[in-house]
Write an enzyme that holds these catalytic residues in place. Structure first.
Site, PDB file in Angstrom:
ATOM      1  N   GLU A  53       7.163   6.601  11.035  1.00 27.74           N
ATOM      2  CA  GLU A  53       8.154   6.770  12.094  1.00 27.74           C
ATOM      3  C   GLU A  53       9.366   5.869  11.870  1.00 27.74           C
ATOM      4  O   GLU A  53      10.512   6.284  12.076  1.00 27.74           O
ATOM      5  CB  GLU A  53       7.524   6.454  13.465  1.00 27.74           C
ATOM      6  CG  GLU A  53       6.357   7.351  13.827  1.00 27.74           C
ATOM      7  CD  GLU A  53       5.010   6.809  13.380  1.00 27.74           C
ATOM      8  OE1 GLU A  53       4.018   7.050  14.080  1.00 27.74           O
ATOM      9  OE2 GLU A  53       4.949   6.145  12.315  1.00 27.74           O
ATOM     10  N   THR A 201     -24.812   3.562 -17.696  1.00 29.09           N
ATOM     11  CA  THR A 201     -23.511   4.183 -17.977  1.00 29.09           C
ATOM     12  C   THR A 201     -22.609   3.203 -18.710  1.00 29.09           C
ATOM     13  O   THR A 201     -21.912   3.565 -19.667  1.00 29.09           O
ATOM     14  CB  THR A 201     -22.834   4.628 -16.665  1.00 29.09           C
ATOM     15  OG1 THR A 201     -23.624   5.645 -16.055  1.00 29.09           O
ATOM     16  CG2 THR A 201     -21.439   5.172 -16.917  1.00 29.09           C
ATOM     17  N   GLU A 287     -19.216   7.410 -10.570  1.00 30.49           N
ATOM     18  CA  GLU A 287     -19.057   8.075 -11.860  1.00 30.49           C
ATOM     19  C   GLU A 287     -20.326   8.016 -12.721  1.00 30.49           C
ATOM     20  O   GLU A 287     -20.261   8.219 -13.929  1.00 30.49           O
ATOM     21  CB  GLU A 287     -17.868   7.481 -12.615  1.00 30.49           C
ATOM     22  CG  GLU A 287     -16.520   7.870 -12.027  1.00 30.49           C
ATOM     23  CD  GLU A 287     -15.405   7.895 -13.065  1.00 30.49           C
ATOM     24  OE1 GLU A 287     -15.688   7.977 -14.265  1.00 30.49           O
ATOM     25  OE2 GLU A 287     -14.229   7.819 -12.648  1.00 30.49           O
TER      26      GLU A 287
END
Length: 347
Positions: A53, A201, A287
């Protein structure tokens, strides 16, 4: 499309420009319309800086300053009515004597939650609400999830072969997605507050987990390494972004690496989500690996899944991809890769 929807759509376009820059604040766009012409527009650009705004009103040219009081202000989200890092936007609206305000959707944050609308109405402003409400809620799915569920918006992301393998069984990296999809993944990372991976991973792939192929800030890295077996020479320990290691050994700080000792290994998922909430990390991309992804799926703790399938790659000896039930809402094709997007079945 109605006139109100037309200008609200412009608010959404503006709001989207700040994706990845304002979290944990919401994405908000605003336009000021006088005699069916936009005389000002703006959006919340950076966390801690001016709201939509303010930027909208400040953008009005000198020749239109006197028309502000007779213009209609369109805002994609209910304006704030409290003092935070910036003053309340409702006070600015009253100060500028704006008499017509159109709002996309209510802000369910505890410090707003209808008070902005009520304040404007009590001060003589005509307020219209719920214009393109679903779209206005969707663009702030991270913000609303964070405040309503007291946890980050959770995205499951993984790549799989044509025969649903997520990695090789052997301790070596398997490259599944192509170059074009990889760039998109880095764009995704720039839009999220944090990224989470498991030990295997990191051991197999030695990932950096940054958005180095795209612009914007890197997500905070979270890694589960219960026994602290990942070598300090690995990429996840570089200084690119703050990194938190959830483990069973110690609780201490080393430069940009923070070790978070797990209180209960059986409840590690909830501990991580509580940590994210306490750290104002409003979104979390997971992931991998398969076991970590499946643990969130089994607990029903996910909001979106993005599955990349290399339709030309088959691996015989590999780790099976996670199994979940979801509603497919979009697909994209990048040469050999198909990306499927899902929401939970019960959402």
């Amino acid at each position: 499309m109605s006139i109100d929807e037309k200008y609200m759509q412009r608010c959404l376009e503006l709001a989207a420009l700040a994706n990845g820059f304002v979290a944990p604040n919401p994405l908000v766009g605003a336009v000021l319309v006088y005699k069916n012409k936009i005389i000002g527009e703006g959006y919340h650009q950076q966390y801690g800086q001016a709201h939509a705004e303010v930027n909208c009103i400040n953008s009005v040219a000198k020749e239109n300053i006197d028309n502000i009081k007779d213009a209609t202000l369109y805002i994609s989200l209910e304006p704030c009515n409290h003092f935070g890092k910036t003053p309340p936007c409702t006070h600015l609206i009253i100060e500028k004597k704006i008499k017509q305000v159109v709002i996309g959707c209510k802000d369910y944050f505890d410090l707003v939650n209808g008070s902005g609308i009520e304040f404007l109405q009590k001060n003589g402003v005509h307020v219209k609400t719920n214009v393109l409400e679903d779209d206005c809620k969707k663009i702030n799915k991270r913000f609303f999830t964070f405040h309503q569920k007291k946890r980050p918006y959770i995205i499951l992301k993984y790549a799989q072969t044509a025969n649903n393998k997520i990695a090789r069984t052997a301790n070596e990296r398997l490259f599944i997605s192509n170059t074009y999809t990889n760039k998109l993944v880095h764009q995704w990372r720039s839009q999220e507050a944090a990224i989470l991976v498991g030990t295997q991973t990191v051991v197999k792939d030695n990932p950096t987990l940054t958005n180095r192929y795209f612009t914007g800030k890197n997500p905070v890295r979270l890694m589960i390494d219960k026994k602290l077996i990942v070598p300090k020479s690995f990429n996840i320990f570089n200084s690119d972004t703050p990194t938190y290691i959830f483990n069973e050994v110690k609780h201490e700080q080393e430069k940009n690496i923070s070790y978070i000792k797990i209180n209960n290994t059986e409840n590690i998922v909830h501990e991580i989500l509580q940590f994210c909430y306490e750290q104002n990390l409003s979104s979390l991309m997971i992931e991998g690996g398969a076991k970590l992804l499946q643990s969130f799926i089994d607990k029903g703790l996910w909001d979106e899944a993005r599955v990349i399938t290399n339709t030309e790659l088959i691996v015989e000896n590999g780790i099976e991809a996670p199994v979940f039930s979801g509603k497919l809402f979009n697909t994209e094709q990048f040469f050999s890769d198909t990306i499927s997007y899902y929401y939970p079945t019960n959402s």
